[in-house]
Design an enzyme around this catalytic site. Structure first.
Site, PDB file in Angstrom:
ATOM      1  N   LYS A  58       0.696  -1.072  -0.012  1.00 54.02           N
ATOM      2  CA  LYS A  58       0.053   0.152  -0.174  1.00 54.02           C
ATOM      3  C   LYS A  58       0.831   1.283   0.012  1.00 54.02           C
ATOM      4  CE  LYS A  58      -3.956  -2.320   2.151  1.00 54.02           C
ATOM      5  NZ  LYS A  58      -4.680  -2.530   3.446  1.00 54.02           N
ATOM      6  N   HIS A 105      -0.712  -6.161  18.003  1.00 52.42           N
ATOM      7  CA  HIS A 105      -1.968  -6.910  17.939  1.00 52.42           C
ATOM      8  C   HIS A 105      -2.471  -7.000  19.142  1.00 52.42           C
ATOM      9  CE1 HIS A 105       0.177 -10.227  20.041  1.00 52.42           C
ATOM     10  NE2 HIS A 105       1.238  -9.976  19.348  1.00 52.42           N
TER      11      HIS A 105
END
Length: 121
Positions: A58, A105
């Site tokens: 990206k 996470h």
């Protein structure tokens, strides 16, 4: 010039994919595979690696085209700090760029942010 990419990945999805014994070999580079193998392939870490690859794509604006996932490795320094190691077509695509990566996470989601800066020629 600056570029930023971000990605979120569901850990359960990666855990299901890891049931296929070839999955980790198909997405992880050699050094990345060895580091994660030494830690027992924790699903949250494999998901963070996958997110870092997506975030890199990206940031470069290419999507997952033009390079192999194995050519973008999320490695860790001795102190645990993550960094990207690029080889092959990914390295050629990123020539002239420097990258920083941050990963995190929760119990269910892994995230990665890749920031790139084009070096002056």
């Amino acid at each position: 010039m600056l570029a930023v990419g971000i990605d979120l990945c569901e850990i359960d999805r990666i855990q299901r994919s890891m049931r296929n014994p070839r999955f980790c070999r198909e997405i992880l580079g050699e050094q990345e595979f060895a580091q994660l193998q030494g830690r027992g392939f924790p699903a949250q870490s494999v998901a963070a690696s996958f997110s870092a690859k997506e975030a890199f794509a990206k940031a470069m604006g290419t999507g997952l085209c033009g390079f192999s996932l194995r050519e973008v490795e999320l490695l860790r320094q001795r102190n645990g700090a993550p960094y990207l190691h690029l080889t092959g077509r990914a390295a050629a695509l990123a020539a002239g760029w420097e990258f920083s990566v941050s990963i995190s996470h929760t119990g269910s989601t892994a995230a990665a942010v890749v920031a790139g800066e084009r070096k002056e020629a």
